[in-house]
Design a protein around this motif. Structure first.
Motif, PDB file in Angstrom:
ATOM      1  N   ALA B 424      57.403  35.413  51.323  1.00  0.00           N
ATOM      2  CA  ALA B 424      56.958  34.295  51.106  1.00  0.00           C
ATOM      3  C   ALA B 424      55.212  34.128  51.495  1.00  0.00           C
ATOM      4  O   ALA B 424      54.492  33.502  50.865  1.00  0.00           O
ATOM      5  N   ARG B 425      54.930  34.628  52.773  1.00  0.00           N
ATOM      6  CA  ARG B 425      53.705  34.550  53.275  1.00  0.00           C
ATOM      7  C   ARG B 425      52.734  35.518  52.205  1.00  0.00           C
ATOM      8  O   ARG B 425      51.743  35.096  52.053  1.00  0.00           O
ATOM      9  N   ALA B 426      53.200  36.540  51.850  1.00  0.00           N
ATOM     10  CA  ALA B 426      52.433  37.363  51.009  1.00  0.00           C
ATOM     11  C   ALA B 426      52.137  36.548  49.646  1.00  0.00           C
ATOM     12  O   ALA B 426      51.089  36.561  49.246  1.00  0.00           O
ATOM     13  N   LEU B 427      53.398  36.114  49.127  1.00  0.00           N
ATOM     14  CA  LEU B 427      53.296  35.387  47.802  1.00  0.00           C
ATOM     15  C   LEU B 427      52.354  34.154  47.809  1.00  0.00           C
ATOM     16  O   LEU B 427      51.753  33.983  46.762  1.00  0.00           O
ATOM     17  N   ALA B 428      52.345  33.570  49.204  1.00  0.00           N
ATOM     18  CA  ALA B 428      51.388  32.237  49.189  1.00  0.00           C
ATOM     19  C   ALA B 428      50.080  32.688  48.970  1.00  0.00           C
ATOM     20  O   ALA B 428      49.372  31.649  48.388  1.00  0.00           O
ATOM     21  N   ALA B 429      49.469  33.697  49.050  1.00  0.00           N
ATOM     22  CA  ALA B 429      48.327  34.097  48.609  1.00  0.00           C
ATOM     23  C   ALA B 429      47.889  34.264  47.147  1.00  0.00           C
ATOM     24  O   ALA B 429      46.869  34.443  46.606  1.00  0.00           O
ATOM     25  N   GLU B 430      49.130  34.251  46.480  1.00  0.00           N
ATOM     26  CA  GLU B 430      49.000  34.462  44.887  1.00  0.00           C
ATOM     27  C   GLU B 430      48.238  35.887  44.731  1.00  0.00           C
ATOM     28  O   GLU B 430      47.226  35.713  43.957  1.00  0.00           O
ATOM     29  N   PRO B 431      48.849  36.835  45.230  1.00  0.00           N
ATOM     30  CA  PRO B 431      48.203  38.132  44.928  1.00  0.00           C
ATOM     31  C   PRO B 431      48.634  38.939  43.833  1.00  0.00           C
ATOM     32  O   PRO B 431      49.260  38.611  42.876  1.00  0.00           O
ATOM     33  N   GLU B 432      47.954  40.045  43.680  1.00  0.00           N
ATOM     34  CA  GLU B 432      47.916  40.833  42.141  1.00  0.00           C
ATOM     35  C   GLU B 432      48.733  41.959  42.873  1.00  0.00           C
ATOM     36  O   GLU B 432      49.853  42.508  42.223  1.00  0.00           O
ATOM     37  N   VAL B 433      48.639  42.498  44.134  1.00  0.00           N
ATOM     38  CA  VAL B 433      49.199  43.826  44.566  1.00  0.00           C
ATOM     39  C   VAL B 433      49.823  43.151  45.876  1.00  0.00           C
ATOM     40  O   VAL B 433      49.283  42.872  46.716  1.00  0.00           O
ATOM     41  N   ILE B 434      50.867  43.694  46.078  1.00  0.00           N
ATOM     42  CA  ILE B 434      51.577  43.630  47.447  1.00  0.00           C
ATOM     43  C   ILE B 434      52.130  44.883  47.947  1.00  0.00           C
ATOM     44  O   ILE B 434      52.568  45.666  47.270  1.00  0.00           O
ATOM     45  N   ILE B 435      51.796  45.421  48.927  1.00  0.00           N
ATOM     46  CA  ILE B 435      51.910  46.716  49.526  1.00  0.00           C
ATOM     47  C   ILE B 435      53.149  46.532  50.419  1.00  0.00           C
ATOM     48  O   ILE B 435      53.147  45.724  51.641  1.00  0.00           O
ATOM     49  N   CYS B 436      54.129  47.011  50.342  1.00  0.00           N
ATOM     50  CA  CYS B 436      55.426  46.945  51.099  1.00  0.00           C
ATOM     51  C   CYS B 436      55.595  48.320  51.775  1.00  0.00           C
ATOM     52  O   CYS B 436      55.982  49.253  51.448  1.00  0.00           O
ATOM     53  N   THR B 465      52.504  43.393  41.309  1.00  0.00           N
ATOM     54  CA  THR B 465      52.442  44.855  41.475  1.00  0.00           C
ATOM     55  C   THR B 465      53.106  45.202  42.761  1.00  0.00           C
ATOM     56  O   THR B 465      52.357  44.729  43.652  1.00  0.00           O
ATOM     57  N   TYR B 466      53.772  45.895  43.097  1.00  0.00           N
ATOM     58  CA  TYR B 466      54.156  46.661  44.381  1.00  0.00           C
ATOM     59  C   TYR B 466      53.637  48.041  44.639  1.00  0.00           C
ATOM     60  O   TYR B 466      54.019  48.709  43.823  1.00  0.00           O
ATOM     61  N   ILE B 467      53.347  48.195  45.872  1.00  0.00           N
ATOM     62  CA  ILE B 467      53.206  49.689  46.219  1.00  0.00           C
ATOM     63  C   ILE B 467      54.189  49.772  47.520  1.00  0.00           C
ATOM     64  O   ILE B 467      54.237  49.089  48.530  1.00  0.00           O
ATOM     65  N   PHE B 468      55.425  50.709  47.138  1.00  0.00           N
ATOM     66  CA  PHE B 468      56.249  50.506  47.942  1.00  0.00           C
ATOM     67  C   PHE B 468      56.528  51.778  48.966  1.00  0.00           C
ATOM     68  O   PHE B 468      56.847  52.998  48.321  1.00  0.00           O
ATOM     69  N   ILE B 469      56.119  51.725  50.055  1.00  0.00           N
ATOM     70  CA  ILE B 469      56.002  52.853  50.781  1.00  0.00           C
ATOM     71  C   ILE B 469      57.481  52.973  51.561  1.00  0.00           C
ATOM     72  O   ILE B 469      58.053  52.211  52.066  1.00  0.00           O
ATOM     73  N   THR B 470      58.109  54.249  51.362  1.00  0.00           N
ATOM     74  CA  THR B 470      59.300  54.195  52.130  1.00  0.00           C
ATOM     75  C   THR B 470      59.594  55.801  52.081  1.00  0.00           C
ATOM     76  O   THR B 470      59.153  56.778  51.670  1.00  0.00           O
ATOM     77  N   HIS B 471      60.608  56.203  53.040  1.00  0.00           N
ATOM     78  CA  HIS B 471      61.226  57.406  53.452  1.00  0.00           C
ATOM     79  C   HIS B 471      62.554  57.644  52.772  1.00  0.00           C
ATOM     80  O   HIS B 471      63.123  58.960  52.745  1.00  0.00           O
ATOM     81  N   ASP B 472      62.885  56.524  52.344  1.00  0.00           N
ATOM     82  CA  ASP B 472      64.292  56.439  51.687  1.00  0.00           C
ATOM     83  C   ASP B 472      64.547  56.489  50.306  1.00  0.00           C
ATOM     84  O   ASP B 472      64.040  55.812  49.609  1.00  0.00           O
ATOM     85  N   ILE B 473      65.198  57.981  49.706  1.00  0.00           N
ATOM     86  CA  ILE B 473      65.202  58.109  48.548  1.00  0.00           C
ATOM     87  C   ILE B 473      66.095  57.207  47.678  1.00  0.00           C
ATOM     88  O   ILE B 473      65.970  56.933  46.631  1.00  0.00           O
ATOM     89  N   ALA B 474      66.982  56.559  48.494  1.00  0.00           N
ATOM     90  CA  ALA B 474      67.963  55.608  47.669  1.00  0.00           C
ATOM     91  C   ALA B 474      67.240  54.382  47.222  1.00  0.00           C
ATOM     92  O   ALA B 474      67.533  53.918  46.234  1.00  0.00           O
ATOM     93  N   THR B 475      66.498  53.856  48.189  1.00  0.00           N
ATOM     94  CA  THR B 475      65.629  52.769  47.871  1.00  0.00           C
ATOM     95  C   THR B 475      64.688  53.220  46.785  1.00  0.00           C
ATOM     96  O   THR B 475      64.689  52.184  45.971  1.00  0.00           O
ATOM     97  N   VAL B 476      64.029  54.249  46.680  1.00  0.00           N
ATOM     98  CA  VAL B 476      63.200  54.611  45.716  1.00  0.00           C
ATOM     99  C   VAL B 476      63.828  54.549  44.218  1.00  0.00           C
ATOM    100  O   VAL B 476      63.369  53.866  43.425  1.00  0.00           O
ATOM    101  N   GLN B 477      65.135  55.158  44.195  1.00  0.00           N
ATOM    102  CA  GLN B 477      65.941  55.178  43.080  1.00  0.00           C
ATOM    103  C   GLN B 477      66.215  53.811  42.622  1.00  0.00           C
ATOM    104  O   GLN B 477      66.425  53.564  41.336  1.00  0.00           O
TER     105      GLN B 477
END
Lengths: 304, 543, 326
Positions: B424-436, B465-477
């Motif tokens: 919610a804090r990230a959304l509050a800024a009404e951004p175009e890109v969120i880095i997770c 738009t999300y940039i989703f940083i992860t090491h977990d392939i299940a999440t990527v899928q």
């Protein structure tokens, strides 16, 4: 916790969720749970503060009133007798509370202002500012503080302002170390980074993000520093280079009446007279330590 | 009691000391283990699985007490046994493999001395025999240079090697039972396969019974013959591995692979909101990114995958301006962003927001939910007074919480709720890109699923738009449209999910994908065999 | 070069650098003296000539840098300068070299400090280790309560309580520790009994608590748990797993407390009128005899720095990561 719902909902999500209470309720609950040692400490400190604040109303005689016979025994108008030049020891104990505690308190505040300020600056700016201040503090701390204080007192003389400045300077190095360490831990937190990413200014980051989170350890440190400063001033006064006569002070009172101890065999009351101001010093230190111990355990969750 | 039963724990109750009183953390659990059998003990953090595992040795950590029940190990009740009797069992007949080998090895002694220590002190073998045996165990565990590696000190070998050495240590006295306590959790996924394979082989070869504790269902599927699911100190269900995977009875068990059940068709777009062009970056003089180029399609989810040290988090720091690159540009809507945070305008900052892995450290513990979410509303949108409150309420509704949370401090929220507030804090800024940045990896599976679904819904509603940083392939899928694979500071490949997840793969992608355990109990054997044929398999990040 | 050697040399260099800065600070203290201090030393009636001569002797007509190197050069040859006391306004100079004042007193202080350390260090370590091993026992709680109270007491309170109990009410030991160069060894020990006991009580309280904390911290390491889970006997766990890693924390505790002893000695010497460096320094502060104060400060600071240096070097040479580099 066992009856967790089968279907998932964010609102019902269980976890280490504490019940919500207002600040006052929380404080009161904590106080009620406080161990007897902490209660003892708080009561003792309150008494000392009361005596210090109302010293002139409570003391039966004046601070420097030497119009009585020297070394009068206990009782008979003088609860603890009189000292070597005929001043009422009980009255001087009361004034001593005001003087010694007042000076120690002022010194500690000054030390926190200086040490804490520099530490925050160092923690936030890091880089060379931090390096320079930290190395300088390292060098200052390489000289034992009592020795350093003695040396500086020989230069600047033993006036009360000099005493406050010198001890505050020496103590601010310890405050600096701690504040910097604590602030460093907070500065690397992601919520501080989040604030910086948001574009918040330095003032906001300091005031709203960092300060509230370093307060508990700093408050505890204030207590410990106060008792340390208090002991240092007492020691210096005892050595005769601290608070100077006729200002009443517990450290010099021990020194002034020390010779009475020889007469303990004949009159135990006279014998323990020098121990009264010394005991008053120890009691306050113990009380502060008890409260700080409890406070630290509460705020950091440390069990050891 | 039948003869081939090695361990039988009956109605175990264990108390833990916290908040100044004792609480039950294991509430009457039964456990039986046959000789040579491997039992998987699975559950989320706080389920009490490690406590139960250690209790099988008659041991309770400080602040833990075994309150009631019986622990029969080969005809002896460890609950009533004397300390000396338990001592003679530990290390000789029951051995323990800890989660962090780096911490569990004494830094002052050589590996081999620690490996054979228990064997010697229990008089199982002579010193020379034990040393010879240790070397053959090192060989069996696939350690390099088994003849000499034992003469090294713990800090002289890598994490994966230490974990194998610890298994060798546990095997040294040929115990009847080994307790594996999350032995691969601290390892990277490509290292994990080899360690798992070596452990499984050793256990099979010596017909050792084992209790394998983990939170990862796919891992336990490879290791265990039978699986027991724990939750809040109680047994949820127990079944043969095959049966458990194909036909779980309890809804909680199903939720353990909830993330794997999310499916999302990949879409892509040629309209790039953010482009990273030929970025090279370094921490001081240590280079971490080499000529990295990534394009982020608007309104889609780009997953950046890689192991620790691959540079994926550094990429995020470059995008946010925390780490100005030494070369290259970050383009936002086609225009270059100032490299350093200080050079960026409020508007530019507002467009890119970030959500962190640890919601605990990402929220100021002294700010209420209202303050946390309200601040960006005030700061970026310039709203004041009741307008802020109204906006905060709307945002809370978006993350499926209500106004009763407004005045809570982070300490009064659960892990998943905290992460929602961060969203919610990230959304509050009404951004175009969120880095997770690994936003779900610290959360339990059920909660992960909830958060991922929320993020997907928000994307549909708001087009973020999300940039989703992860090491977990299940999440990527589960959530990505496009995938970037990173390795040692370089981009291995970028493409739409369906293409990346299908062969042919570049060598590293294949290694990474083939290292991720699947629910198929036969997977490990195939993966380990394939691994031996590959060249870069052996501990890529050998420190 | 072996990494241990490099690290030790680095640490030594850092120690020397610290010593250098400390000497600069101590030297420059004289710069802050008010301009008329020469008058204060020589007396109000001093003639301009005597004042000028005195200033010349101190080198006040030279730049500070030159004077610093003169001072440090003389120091290296064992010359600590000349005391301010004994000078008269008439120009008659009965002042003595600082070395003569400090030398014999330094011996006395070292005697008292060593006598205390020999008793206090083994006692505190034993108590601390026992308290850590039997944590939570009655013994542990008792020792903790006693030491916590002792720590809160100023040294002079401990001293006077001992005097009250062991000299005044029960005359066992002398309340004044006046010794001379001719006092025989055992007589010295007897006379130093009370000051030494005071220091021991104060030091043991601190050192024991720190030892206990360090050992508990050590015993909480995962490798100690691992050793227990290997079925090793408690004795073996302590001897082969805890001890090799305990040197560094223990060395730090001992050095810290010996350094504390250095400071504690000042107050105790004054209470018992013991002719040591501490009392000399306090007297010199009262009479503002700056050269003597500087010499004493340098001795105390130097000891403090060297003790910490030794502890650091012990930590370095017992660190397995440095002993066995990759």
């Amino acid at each position: 916790m066992t009856n967790a719902p089968e279907t998932y909902s964010a609102k019902d999500e269980v976890g280490q969720v504490r019940a919500r209470r207002t600040r006052w309720e929380r404080t009161w609950i904590e106080l009620k749970k406080a161990p007897p040692t902490a209660w003892f400490g708080m009561v003792v400190i309150s008494c000392y503060v009361f005596v210090a604040v109302f010293a002139s109303a409570l003391a039966p005689y004046g601070e420097a009133d030497s119009s009585f016979g020297a070394y009068l025994p206990w009782g008979d108008g003088h609860v603890f007798g009189t000292d070597q030049i005929g001043r009422d020891i009980f009255s001087r104990m009361i004034y001593g509370a005001r003087n010694t505690m007042g000076i120690a308190f002022a010194t500690t505040c000054l030390a926190f202002l200086v040490g804490g300020g520099f530490a925050l600056a160092a923690a936030i700016s890091r880089g060379w500012v931090d390096q320079v201040i930290s190395r300088f503090v390292d060098v200052l701390m390489a000289i034992p503080s009592l020795i350093f204080a003695l040396m500086l007192l020989s230069i600047f003389g033993s006036s009360i302002p000099a005493l406050i400045m010198i001890i505050a300077l020496l103590d601010s190095t310890r405050v600096f170390r701690l504040t910097r360490a604590v602030a460093m831990n907070v500065v690397v937190m992601e919520y501080v980074e989040a604030a910086r990413l948001r574009g918040e200014g330095l003032g906001w980051v300091m005031r709203r993000e960092i300060l509230p989170n370093i307060m508990p350890p700093l408050v505890a440190e204030f207590g410990l520093r106060f008792s340390f400063v208090f002991l240092t001033i007492a020691a210096l006064s005892f050595l005769g280079v601290g608070i100077q006569p006729p200002t009443a002070d517990w450290g010099s009172m021990v020194r002034d009446n020390a010779s009475l101890i020889q007469f303990a065999q004949y009159d135990w009351k006279a014998g323990v007279t020098p121990l009264i101001p010394a005991g008053a010093i120890a009691l306050l230190t113990v009380a502060v330590n008890f409260v700080v111990d409890w406070f630290l355990m509460k705020t950091s969750g440390l069990k050891e | 009691m039948s003869d081939d039963i090695l361990l039988h724990m009956k109605n175990i109750v264990i108390d833990g000391f916290s908040d100044e009183s004792w609480h039950e953390i294991i509430k009457g659990v039964d456990l039986t283990l046959k000789r040579g059998e491997v039992l998987g003990l699975i559950g989320e953090s706080g389920a009490g699985k490690s406590t139960l595992g250690l209790a099988a040795m008659g041991y309770g950590r400080p602040g833990i007490r075994l309150t009631a029940g019986e622990i029969w190990f080969d005809g002896q009740d460890l609950m009533t046994a004397s300390e000396a009797d338990k001592q003679s069992l530990r290390g000789a007949r029951i051995a323990y493999v800890a989660q962090s080998a780096a911490a569990a090895f004494n830094p002052a002694h050589r590996l081999i001395d620690q490996t054979i220590e228990a064997t010697l002190s229990h008089g199982v073998k002579t010193s020379a025999e034990a040393a010879e045996d240790a070397k053959s165990l090192y060989a069996a565990m696939d350690l390099p240079d088994p003849e000499n590696i034992g003469f090294r000190y713990p800090h002289q070998v890598s994490g994966g090697q230490l974990q194998r050495a610890m298994t060798a240590m546990a095997m040294s006295a040929r115990p009847d039972l080994i307790i594996f306590d999350e032995p691969t959790t601290a390892l990277d996924v490509t290292t994990q396969v080899n360690v798992l394979a070596a452990m499984r082989e050793a256990v099979d070869r010596f017909n050792t019974a084992a209790i394998y504790i983990t939170h990862d269902l796919a891992v336990v599927a490879q290791m265990a013959d039978r699986i027991k699911v724990l939750r809040y100190g109680e047994e949820v269900e127990e079944a043969e591995t095959q049966e458990m995977l194909s036909n779980p009875k309890h809804p909680y068990t199903k939720s353990l692979w909830a993330v794997r059940s999310i499916e999302k068709p990949a879409e892509t777009s040629d309209d790039y909101v953010l482009e990273i062009k030929n970025v090279t970056a370094a921490y001081g003089s240590v280079p971490v990114l080499h000529d990295v180029s990534i394009a982020v399609p608007r309104g889609k989810t780009l997953a950046v995958v890689g192991e620790s040290g691959s540079g994926k988090s550094t990429t995020a720091r470059v995008i946010t301006g925390l780490l100005p690159p030494t070369e290259g540009d970050v383009l936002f809507n086609g225009a270059p962003l100032p490299a350093a945070l200080k050079g960026r305008s409020k508007d530019q900052l507002q467009r890119i927001q970030m959500i962190y892995q640890m919601a605990d450290t990402a929220m100021n513990p002294r700010h209420t939910v209202r303050e946390t979410i309200g601040r960006p509303v005030e700061f970026y949108l310039g709203l004041r007074g009741s307008a802020v409150d109204q906006r905060v309420s709307e945002l809370l509704a978006m993350i499926e919480l209500d106004d009763s949370f407004l005045d809570r401090l982070p300490g009064e929220l659960s892990g998943g709720q905290k992460q929602r507030v961060c969203i919610a804090r990230a959304l509050a800024a009404e951004p175009e890109v969120i880095i997770c940045d690994e936003v779900t990896s610290a959360l339990d599976q059920v909660v992960q699923e909830g958060i991922l679904k929320l993020l997907m819904k928000l994307q549909r509603d708001l087009g973020v738009t999300y940039i989703f940083i992860t090491h977990d392939i299940a999440t990527v899928q589960a959530i990505s449209d496009e995938i970037v694979v990173m390795w040692m500071g370089k981009v291995v490949e970028q493409g739409i999910k369906d293409e990346i997840m299908q062969p042919p793969y570049p060598e590293y992608t294949e290694l990474l994908l083939s290292s991720v355990p699947t629910m198929d109990p036969g997977w490990l054997k195939g993966a380990a065999a394939a691994r031996k044929a590959m060249s870069i398999a052996e501990e890529t990040g050998k420190a | 070069m072996h990494p241990i050697l490099t690290t030790v040399l680095q640490r030594l260099a850092l120690g020397l650098l610290t010593l250098f800065f400390v000497s600069v600070i101590i030297f420059s203290s004289i710069e802050f003296l008010p301009g008329d201090f020469t008058q204060a030393v020589l007396g109000q009636t001093a003639t301009e000539e005597t004042v000028a001569a005195f200033r010349r002797e101190l080198g006040l007509d030279q730049p500070a840098i030159v004077r610093y190197f003169d001072w440090i050069g003389a120091l290296a040859q064992g010359d600590l300068g000349t005391s301010f006391s004994g000078r008269a306004s008439s120009g008659v100079d009965r002042s003595r070299p600082v070395v003569d004042l400090v030398g014999p007193r330094l011996e006395n202080t070292l005697f008292l400090a060593s006598m205390t350390a020999i008793v206090a260090v083994p006692l505190a370590l034993t108590l601390g280790i026992l308290a850590a091993l039997y944590r939570g026992s009655i013994f542990d709680r008792m020792v903790n309560a006693v030491t916590l109270t002792t720590i809160a007491m100023p040294e002079f309170l401990v001293a006077y309580i001992l005097i009250l109990l062991l000299a005044s009410l029960n005359p066992i030991f002398p309340s004044l520790a006046n010794i001379t160069e001719d006092t025989p060894f055992w007589e010295r020990v007897y006379r130093c009994a009370l000051p030494s006991m005071t220091l021991t009580l104060v030091i043991v309280a601190h050192m024991m608590r720190m030892t206990r904390a360090a050992i508990i911290n050590l015993l909480a390491s995962p490798y100690i748990e691992m050793a227990r889970l290997k079925g090793l006997s408690p004795r073996k766990v302590i001897l082969t797993h805890a001890l090799p890693n305990a040197w560094a924390p223990i060395a730090n505790v001992v050095a810290f407390n010996l350094a504390y002893l250095v400071v504690g000695v000042v107050v105790v010497e004054v209470v018992f009128v013991y002719p040591g460096v501490g009392q000399l320094m306090v007297d010199a502060v009262t009479t503002r005899d700056i050269p003597v104060v500087q010499a004493c400060a340098l001795i105390f600071a130097g000891t403090y720095i060297v003790l910490n240096l030794i502890a650091d070097i012990i930590s370095i040479v017992t660190n397995p990561r440095l002993l066995h580099p990759r």
